[in-house]
Design a protein around this motif. Structure first.
Motif, PDB file in Angstrom:
ATOM      1  N   THR A 156       0.406  -1.334   0.434  1.00 45.72           N
ATOM      2  CA  THR A 156      -0.187   0.296   0.091  1.00 45.72           C
ATOM      3  C   THR A 156       1.404   1.508  -0.230  1.00 45.72           C
ATOM      4  O   THR A 156       2.448   0.958   0.184  1.00 45.72           O
ATOM      5  N   CYS A 157       0.272   2.623  -0.220  1.00 47.31           N
ATOM      6  CA  CYS A 157       1.179   3.768  -0.760  1.00 47.31           C
ATOM      7  C   CYS A 157       0.975   4.700   0.550  1.00 47.31           C
ATOM      8  O   CYS A 157       0.504   4.507   1.252  1.00 47.31           O
ATOM      9  N   THR A 158       2.006   4.797   1.113  1.00 48.15           N
ATOM     10  CA  THR A 158       2.024   6.045   2.120  1.00 48.15           C
ATOM     11  C   THR A 158       2.026   7.237   1.945  1.00 48.15           C
ATOM     12  O   THR A 158       1.307   7.571   0.873  1.00 48.15           O
ATOM     13  N   PRO A 159       1.789   7.649   2.721  1.00 54.37           N
ATOM     14  CA  PRO A 159       0.653   9.562   2.970  1.00 54.37           C
ATOM     15  C   PRO A 159       1.922   9.548   2.172  1.00 54.37           C
ATOM     16  O   PRO A 159       2.540   9.934   1.932  1.00 54.37           O
ATOM     17  N   ILE A 160       1.058  10.654   1.300  1.00 54.33           N
ATOM     18  CA  ILE A 160       1.233  11.882   1.270  1.00 54.33           C
ATOM     19  C   ILE A 160       0.975  13.670   2.111  1.00 54.33           C
ATOM     20  O   ILE A 160       0.057  14.018   1.866  1.00 54.33           O
ATOM     21  N   MET A 161       2.356  14.623   2.216  1.00 53.62           N
ATOM     22  CA  MET A 161       2.359  15.719   2.722  1.00 53.62           C
ATOM     23  C   MET A 161       1.953  15.172   4.262  1.00 53.62           C
ATOM     24  O   MET A 161       2.008  15.847   4.551  1.00 53.62           O
ATOM     25  N   GLU A 162       2.374  13.821   4.265  1.00 48.97           N
ATOM     26  CA  GLU A 162       1.892  14.091   6.098  1.00 48.97           C
ATOM     27  C   GLU A 162       1.242  14.569   6.768  1.00 48.97           C
ATOM     28  O   GLU A 162       0.224  14.972   7.900  1.00 48.97           O
ATOM     29  N   ASP A 163      -0.391  15.130   6.070  1.00 50.17           N
ATOM     30  CA  ASP A 163      -1.596  15.629   6.708  1.00 50.17           C
ATOM     31  C   ASP A 163      -2.533  14.300   6.372  1.00 50.17           C
ATOM     32  O   ASP A 163      -3.201  14.469   4.638  1.00 50.17           O
ATOM     33  N   LEU A 164      -2.986  13.984   7.019  1.00 49.02           N
ATOM     34  CA  LEU A 164      -3.632  12.975   6.923  1.00 49.02           C
ATOM     35  C   LEU A 164      -5.151  12.956   6.629  1.00 49.02           C
ATOM     36  O   LEU A 164      -5.724  12.515   5.868  1.00 49.02           O
ATOM     37  N   ASN A 165      -5.675  14.196   6.814  1.00 51.26           N
ATOM     38  CA  ASN A 165      -6.819  15.144   6.555  1.00 51.26           C
ATOM     39  C   ASN A 165      -6.828  16.120   4.881  1.00 51.26           C
ATOM     40  O   ASN A 165      -7.647  16.200   4.718  1.00 51.26           O
ATOM     41  N   GLY A 166      -5.559  15.983   4.544  1.00 52.19           N
ATOM     42  CA  GLY A 166      -5.288  16.769   3.057  1.00 52.19           C
ATOM     43  C   GLY A 166      -5.696  16.151   1.987  1.00 52.19           C
ATOM     44  O   GLY A 166      -6.672  14.785   2.091  1.00 52.19           O
ATOM     45  N   ASN A 194       0.907   1.658   4.558  1.00 46.70           N
ATOM     46  CA  ASN A 194       0.188   2.711   4.829  1.00 46.70           C
ATOM     47  C   ASN A 194      -0.251   2.722   5.774  1.00 46.70           C
ATOM     48  O   ASN A 194       0.311   4.124   6.878  1.00 46.70           O
ATOM     49  N   GLY A 195      -0.672   1.355   6.813  1.00 51.02           N
ATOM     50  CA  GLY A 195      -1.400   1.825   7.586  1.00 51.02           C
ATOM     51  C   GLY A 195       0.105   2.092   8.859  1.00 51.02           C
ATOM     52  O   GLY A 195       0.075   2.811  10.057  1.00 51.02           O
ATOM     53  N   GLY A 196       1.344   1.588   8.301  1.00 52.09           N
ATOM     54  CA  GLY A 196       1.891   1.608   9.733  1.00 52.09           C
ATOM     55  C   GLY A 196       2.610   3.012   9.222  1.00 52.09           C
ATOM     56  O   GLY A 196       3.008   3.316  10.600  1.00 52.09           O
ATOM     57  N   ALA A 197       2.710   3.654   8.657  1.00 52.61           N
ATOM     58  CA  ALA A 197       3.176   5.139   8.395  1.00 52.61           C
ATOM     59  C   ALA A 197       1.551   6.370   9.043  1.00 52.61           C
ATOM     60  O   ALA A 197       2.445   6.918   9.445  1.00 52.61           O
ATOM     61  N   VAL A 198       0.441   5.708   8.373  1.00 54.22           N
ATOM     62  CA  VAL A 198      -0.347   6.185   9.385  1.00 54.22           C
ATOM     63  C   VAL A 198      -0.613   6.418  11.074  1.00 54.22           C
ATOM     64  O   VAL A 198      -0.908   7.057  11.709  1.00 54.22           O
ATOM     65  N   ALA A 199      -0.353   5.208  11.414  1.00 59.17           N
ATOM     66  CA  ALA A 199      -0.697   5.065  13.140  1.00 59.17           C
ATOM     67  C   ALA A 199       1.121   5.822  13.833  1.00 59.17           C
ATOM     68  O   ALA A 199       0.217   6.215  14.638  1.00 59.17           O
ATOM     69  N   ILE A 200       2.314   6.413  12.953  1.00 57.42           N
ATOM     70  CA  ILE A 200       3.039   7.497  13.482  1.00 57.42           C
ATOM     71  C   ILE A 200       2.595   8.667  12.999  1.00 57.42           C
ATOM     72  O   ILE A 200       2.445   9.777  14.277  1.00 57.42           O
ATOM     73  N   LEU A 201       1.889   8.919  11.579  1.00 56.54           N
ATOM     74  CA  LEU A 201       0.919  10.371  11.336  1.00 56.54           C
ATOM     75  C   LEU A 201      -0.140  10.447  12.437  1.00 56.54           C
ATOM     76  O   LEU A 201      -0.193  11.639  13.149  1.00 56.54           O
ATOM     77  N   LYS A 202      -0.322   9.862  12.917  1.00 56.67           N
ATOM     78  CA  LYS A 202      -1.843  10.495  13.726  1.00 56.67           C
ATOM     79  C   LYS A 202      -1.009  10.434  14.900  1.00 56.67           C
ATOM     80  O   LYS A 202      -1.051  11.423  16.023  1.00 56.67           O
ATOM     81  N   ALA A 203      -0.122  10.439  15.909  1.00 58.23           N
ATOM     82  CA  ALA A 203       0.812  11.015  17.595  1.00 58.23           C
ATOM     83  C   ALA A 203       1.664  12.138  16.534  1.00 58.23           C
ATOM     84  O   ALA A 203       2.090  11.946  17.812  1.00 58.23           O
ATOM     85  N   VAL A 216       6.761  13.205   0.978  1.00 53.06           N
ATOM     86  CA  VAL A 216       6.816  12.540   0.056  1.00 53.06           C
ATOM     87  C   VAL A 216       7.790  11.514   0.174  1.00 53.06           C
ATOM     88  O   VAL A 216       7.020  10.763  -0.232  1.00 53.06           O
ATOM     89  N   HIS A 217       9.105  11.952   0.236  1.00 59.63           N
ATOM     90  CA  HIS A 217      10.255  10.671   0.156  1.00 59.63           C
ATOM     91  C   HIS A 217      10.822  10.885   1.225  1.00 59.63           C
ATOM     92  O   HIS A 217      11.014  11.537   1.250  1.00 59.63           O
ATOM     93  N   MET A 218      11.062   8.998   1.404  1.00 60.69           N
ATOM     94  CA  MET A 218      11.682   8.503   3.085  1.00 60.69           C
ATOM     95  C   MET A 218      12.635   9.578   3.708  1.00 60.69           C
ATOM     96  O   MET A 218      13.672   9.398   2.631  1.00 60.69           O
ATOM     97  N   ASN A 219      13.072   9.998   5.214  1.00 58.15           N
ATOM     98  CA  ASN A 219      13.962  10.496   5.688  1.00 58.15           C
ATOM     99  C   ASN A 219      13.832   8.145   6.081  1.00 58.15           C
ATOM    100  O   ASN A 219      13.474   7.652   6.063  1.00 58.15           O
ATOM    101  N   GLU A 220      15.348   8.853   7.414  1.00 58.65           N
ATOM    102  CA  GLU A 220      15.817   7.317   7.704  1.00 58.65           C
ATOM    103  C   GLU A 220      14.287   6.346   8.166  1.00 58.65           C
ATOM    104  O   GLU A 220      14.224   5.766   8.504  1.00 58.65           O
ATOM    105  N   ARG A 221      14.166   7.774   8.963  1.00 61.99           N
ATOM    106  CA  ARG A 221      12.880   6.682   9.973  1.00 61.99           C
ATOM    107  C   ARG A 221      11.944   6.475   8.908  1.00 61.99           C
ATOM    108  O   ARG A 221      11.645   5.090   9.190  1.00 61.99           O
ATOM    109  N   GLY A 222      11.331   6.916   8.117  1.00 67.14           N
ATOM    110  CA  GLY A 222      10.495   6.671   7.085  1.00 67.14           C
ATOM    111  C   GLY A 222      11.216   5.084   6.529  1.00 67.14           C
ATOM    112  O   GLY A 222       9.774   4.624   6.499  1.00 67.14           O
ATOM    113  N   ASP A 223      12.534   5.018   5.601  1.00 68.31           N
ATOM    114  CA  ASP A 223      12.325   3.689   5.487  1.00 68.31           C
ATOM    115  C   ASP A 223      12.747   2.723   6.396  1.00 68.31           C
ATOM    116  O   ASP A 223      12.201   1.506   5.448  1.00 68.31           O
TER     117      ASP A 223
END
Length: 247
Positions: A156-166, A194-203, A216-223
């Protein structure tokens, strides 16, 4: 029926078919209630198997950067006694349309045992591939790969712009729901990144990016988050992943 209403009707139907992962069996590889393949008793990839990583810039960087998610995936498998033969197939800027067009050359022609598919981010972000075509493209990529005897992992695709409601992530939800449905229908392995990324972004507190360099593109934590999600889908335990990747 206009396009928006048709899309909503279709996704409602898909959503009704996609159930939660509640079924477990004793064999090492089985199908959950969606039909997607999961593992409960060990790593499902074997040493010596060829593993293609099909995607766009996130996959390209995941291969070219030493801390990229593909490199972390390879290293973690190696640290657990599984040495795969990687086939990098990420091309920056690609959509599902582009990946389908080069599938024979970059994946099937190289005769891998496995392929991971990371497609949809640019379809949504650039907006040049409508949802109906995306579904057709992704289904064709899976069908052609499986017809060639390649086992498929759908990411699944990771979020775009880290704004889950965007608007990007509101649209992305349809694409990811379809990917979960497709994995079940075609009995693919599903890596729900996507689920793993969303859990972090919600917090997340504040506006700074926490998983990406630019939204959009991952930093080391995102990777690390992406690699962890992919490795979990391939059957690795938390302890096996922790040999290489710090949470």
């Amino acid at each position: 029926m206009n396009g928006k209403v048709r899309r909503l009707a279709l996704m409602t139907a898909i959503g009704a078919l996609v159930l939660s992962n509640t079924s477990f069996a004793a064999d090492a590889i089985h199908k959950n209630t969606d039909g997607a393949v999961v593992s409960t008793q060990g790593i499902i990839v074997k040493s010596g198997e060829k593993f293609a990583f099909l995607g766009a810039s996130i996959s390209e960087f995941g291969w070219s950067h030493p801390t990229g998610y593909i490199q972390l995936t390879i290293k973690t498998l190696t640290d657990n006694g599984v040495k795969i033969v990687p086939i990098p197939a990420g091309v920056s800027g690609n959509s599902s349309r582009d990946m389908l067009a080069r599938l024979d050359r970059d994946v099937i022609g190289k005769k891998p045992d496995w392929v991971t598919i990371d497609a949809g981010g640019n379809d949504v972000w650039h907006g040049d591939v409508p949802f109906d075509e995306y579904m057709t493209n992704m289904t064709a990529i899976v069908d052609k790969s499986q017809a060639a005897g390649i086992r498929v992992v759908i990411q699944t695709c990771t979020p775009i712009m880290e704004d889950l409601n965007g608007p990007f992530n509101t649209k992305m939800a349809y694409f990811n729901q379809f990917l979960r449905y497709l994995a079940g229908q075609k009995h693919c392995v599903l890596a729900d990144l996507n689920g793993g990324a969303v859990a972090i972004l919600k917090a997340k507190t504040g506006t700074d990016n926490v998983l990406t360099t630019d939204g959009v593109h991952m930093n080391e934590r995102g990777d690390r988050v992406m690699a962890t999600g992919l490795l979990e889908a391939l059957g690795l335990t938390d302890a096996q992943i922790a040999k290489t990747i710090a949470r």
